[in-house]
Each structure stands twice: as C-alpha cells, then as structure tokens.
Design an enzyme around this catalytic site. Structure first.
Site, short mmCIF file in Angstrom:
data_model
loop_
_atom_site.label_atom_id
_atom_site.label_comp_id
_atom_site.label_asym_id
_atom_site.label_seq_id
_atom_site.Cartn_x
_atom_site.Cartn_y
_atom_site.Cartn_z
N ARG A 74 0.84 -1.20 0.00
CA ARG A 74 0.00 0.00 0.00
C ARG A 74 0.87 1.24 0.00
O ARG A 74 1.93 1.26 0.63
CB ARG A 74 -0.90 0.03 1.23
CG ARG A 74 -1.98 -1.06 1.20
CD ARG A 74 -2.95 -0.89 2.34
NE ARG A 74 -2.25 -0.53 3.56
CZ ARG A 74 -2.77 0.18 4.53
NH1 ARG A 74 -3.99 0.64 4.45
NH2 ARG A 74 -2.07 0.46 5.62
N SER A 138 7.18 -4.96 7.66
CA SER A 138 6.78 -5.79 8.80
C SER A 138 7.46 -7.15 8.82
O SER A 138 6.84 -8.20 8.59
CB SER A 138 5.26 -5.91 8.81
OG SER A 138 4.74 -4.61 8.87
N ASP A 192 4.85 -3.04 11.75
CA ASP A 192 3.41 -2.79 11.84
C ASP A 192 2.90 -2.73 13.29
O ASP A 192 1.96 -2.00 13.60
CB ASP A 192 2.59 -3.80 11.00
CG ASP A 192 2.96 -5.25 11.24
OD1 ASP A 192 3.86 -5.52 12.07
OD2 ASP A 192 2.36 -6.14 10.61
#
Ligand code: GLC
Length: 452
Positions: A74, A138, A192
C-alpha cells in the site's frame, strides 16, 4: 457424527488443548525469554529497538507511507493535525505477486519504488516537492536508528534473496533513485506493531501495547530504560518501543500437526508461535488435519485428496465459514461434502482457532505483566489484523485466558481493534522522528530552557 470421527476429534481436542496452567507456564517462559533478549543473550524473543517512544498527540504534518507486510503493498498519503487526529487522503493498493516475494531482492525494491512513482503520478503530487516517507516493513529488522535497519530474516512466505543482512532503507532509497524519485526521503522504518501502538496512543495515552493478529503475529510495548538493555536510547529515563517479534517464541509445546506443518514451511524451525497462531498458518493446520482424516477414510472421499494436498488450500477466512449456513467445503473447492463432513470440519476449525486465540491471550498477558506485574494500572492494547477482527469468537477466546489468569483484574486490560497502524501509525512515527530531530538540532541553551 459416527463414533470413529467422534473419537478422532476428542483426541484432537486433547492434542490442541491449551489449559489455564499451560497459559501460566507459557507466560513465565515468555518473561524468561524477554529478559534474555533484553540482556543480549540468545533468545527466541528478539526485543528489537525501534528508536522511538510513543507519540504525544501533537505531532503534525503530511507524510507518505509505504506499507509492505504481506501479500499487499500500500502507498498512502497521511495528514496529522497535531490534536490526536489523523486522516488518509489517498491510498493505492497492489497485490505483491509471488514471483516478486520470492524473486531477486533488487526487483522487490524496484516494485516498491514503482508503487511510489505510480502513486505520485495518479494523485498528481509534484515529484519535485520534498516529502518524508515512512516505510512500514513488517519483518524482523535490527534497527540502528529510526531510519536504518538490517533485515534479520524473512517471514510470512517471503524469501527474496539478497535482502537479509542489508539495510532495507538504503535498498529502498536506491530503488527510488533508480526511478528518478529524488525528492522523497525515507525518514522512518516502522514495524506494523509499532505503527499500531502509535496510532492508538496518538489519541489515548493509556495505550501501551501494539499487537498484530493477522497473516502474521507480533507485538511491541514501550520499555522503560531502567532495565539493562542493549541498543536502547542514550537519553536516560526515556521509553523506547521494542518490537518483540513474538511470532518466533519457541517455548510452547508443539504436537505432531505443528511439527508436520513446520516441516513444509519455507522457514522450518523458525516462527514457531506464529505457526500455531497466525492466519497464514492455522488454515494449513486445518488442511493437514482434514487430509489426515481423509487418508484414514473417516472424512470425505479419496478423490477429494487432490484439493487437500495443495498448500494453502484452506485459509483462515474460509475456516470461519464453518458456522451453520455457510459452506466451508464448497469454498475450498469441494462442493459435494456430506453434512457429517461439514460438522467434523466445524469442530476441527473451532479446535485450531481456539488454541490460536488462547496462545495469543497468554502472550498478551505476559507482556502486560512484564510492564505491570500486579495489574495496578489500566492497559489499552491496540490490536490489528483480520484474525482478531473478523474470526467469530476470537476476541472472546483471548479475553477468556485473561480472565482465567487475572480474574476481576482482567477488567483493567482493554482490547481495542485499531486499524491502519501501517499507514497512519507509520506517519506518526515519521513525525515523532522529525520532531525529535528538530529538538536535537536546536541550540543546547534553548533546549535546556524548554525542558525545564
Ligand atoms: C511477522 C513479522 C513481524 C510482523 C508480523 C505481523 O511475524 O516477522 O515483523 O510484525 O509478522 O505482520
């Protein structure tokens, strides 16, 4: 349900049981591993420093965020208003093809940079204007600064060679330059879990833990500098958020199904707790159990083997389709299962998902009691991930362990679903980093006056 299936399921129930005593034992071993990790001894809990503490809520500005954590990439534009509010003004989402997850590292980073280039173009953002980018990556990273860190090893099905051992911020910056994106600087590298903690604590100072229960699982918490710890902040008495990488915790008893799963993964021997808990693996545990039952002739028909031998044929989303009215077997490509098969699958999914939630509950309890042994304060735990948010009954099973361990005092722990740690939270961390940098660059006299 016939007698043989019943017997099989009751045996399975025993194999996957995680009693209150098991939870207590696991939490104690968790503390031992945390202590070893903090002291720099070999430990399955890495206790990785993030080089930031929690936000104050006053951070502000506009940031780009790039989020790589699983099968999606993203790119986001985030605005922080400085009063505890944040908003995403634009977002692009792309699937990360398996060839990119497992292909040469340079191509993976070129894919990320291309994602940024497309984002700038599509949202008509001037490529010449300077922008700070927060990189949510992450995976286990040994950070040496808020914007630098070396990948220790891949997890969650990524294997791209040439990245482990490298500074991933430098790899991303090089890829951005290769795409002629000169004005974007990577100013924060964020796990994350850290983003999730930052998102919630931006507006709620009682939040002191960030947890992911999704494709992978992990947690972070703010560590006070009073304990001896390697790599912690040079400023005394300041907290620093530590990334536990709890998916790698390996002091839980595993059964034959866990061991069979571990053998077929890309990282055998690693991420043992993640393989008992997270969304990427619990579907696999269910698949292996259903396959075993089919091979024993107590479930489905032999012709259905071909579906069940395929890795990842069962996902954790599909597992939650075993409630009445949903057709789990049709969803995985077996439309002609019997009612008895469906009933048996329902029990298998319940057994596997319940243990997952109970282990998560025990790990969560361990971290909370590490910070506050007698639960004297209120603790808000920010949790992100589809397993926690969407799996029916999952949060209740987590809570149940907390109540078994702490009785009434469990009320002092609030479990709060928090989304977008990887976008908003990452931007908050970038803002924390930039305000700290400003602070550090102020003349010493001015700084002292302000700190009084
Ligand atoms: C894996 C990663 C970890 C991440 C977690 C949740 O366990 O190693 O860094 O936080 O997945 O996405």
């Amino acid at each position: 349900m016939n007698q043989t299936i019943r017997k099989y399921l009751s045996n399975l129930e025993n194999l996957f049981s995680f009693s209150p005593a098991d939870a207590q034992g696991a939490a104690a071993r968790f503390h031992e591993e945390m202590k070893r990790g903090l002291n720099g001894q070999t430990s399955s809990l890495r206790m990785l420093p993030s080089y930031v503490g929690r936000p104050t809520g006053k951070e502000q500005g506009r940031f780009l965020a790039l989020d790589l954590g699983g099968t999606n990439l993203r790119v986001l534009a985030v605005r922080l208003d400085g009063r505890g509010k944040a908003e995403i003004s634009a977002v692009n989402r792309l699937a990360v093809p398996e060839t990119v997850m497992r292909g040469p590292g340079e191509e993976l980073f070129d894919f990320l940079a291309e994602g940024v280039a497309v984002f700038l173009e599509e949202h008509r953002l001037d490529p010449k204007e300077h922008r700070d980018l927060a990189f949510t990556f992450s995976f286990p990273v040994a950070q040496s600064a808020v914007n630098a860190g070396v990948l220790l090893n891949w997890t969650k099905g990524f294997t791209a060679p040439g990245v482990a051992g490298q500074n991933v911020v430098a790899l991303l910056s090089d890829a951005l330059r290769r795409k002629r994106i000169e004005a974007v600087s990577v100013t924060a590298l964020v796990n994350d879990t850290v983003g999730t903690l930052a998102t919630k604590s931006y507006a709620d100072p009682s939040c002191d833990m960030g947890v992911i229960l999704g494709t992978g699982t992990n947690a972070c918490y703010p560590e006070k500098n009073s304990r001896p710890a390697k790599g912690l902040s040079p400023q005394p008495r300041q907290e620093m958020i530590l990334n536990l990488e709890w998916g790698n915790f390996d002091k839980l008893d595993t059964n034959a199904c866990d061991q069979a799963l571990d053998r077929i993964t890309l990282n055998p021997g690693r991420q043992r707790m993640e393989k008992m808990v997270s969304g990427m693996y619990i579907g696999e545990l269910v698949r292996l159990i259903l396959l075993d039952m089919t091979d024993r002739g107590i479930l489905l028909e032999k012709k259905h083997r071909s579906v069940l031998v395929r890795e990842h044929a069962v996902s954790s989303e599909q597992m939650s389709l075993t409630v009445p009215g949903e057709d789990f077997f049709a969803a995985i490509g077996i439309p002609d299962a019997s009612d008895q098969d469906r009933d048996a699958a329902h029990h298998v999914c319940r057994i596997v998902s319940r243990r997952s939630a109970r282990i998560a509950g025990a790990a969560l309890a361990a971290v909370v009691t590490w910070m506050d042994a007698n639960l004297e304060k209120k603790h808000t735990i920010a949790i992100d991930g589809a397993l926690f948010e969407k799996y029916p009954g999952y949060p209740e099973n987590v809570r149940c362990v907390l109540e078994e361990l702490f009785a009434r005092r469990a009320e002092r722990i609030a479990l709060c679903t928090t989304s977008d740690g990887s976008g908003i939270g990452a931007a908050i961390i970038a803002a924390v980093a930039s305000s700290r940098q400003e602070q550090e660059h102020k003349p010493a006299r001015q700084r002292t006056r302000k700190n009084r």
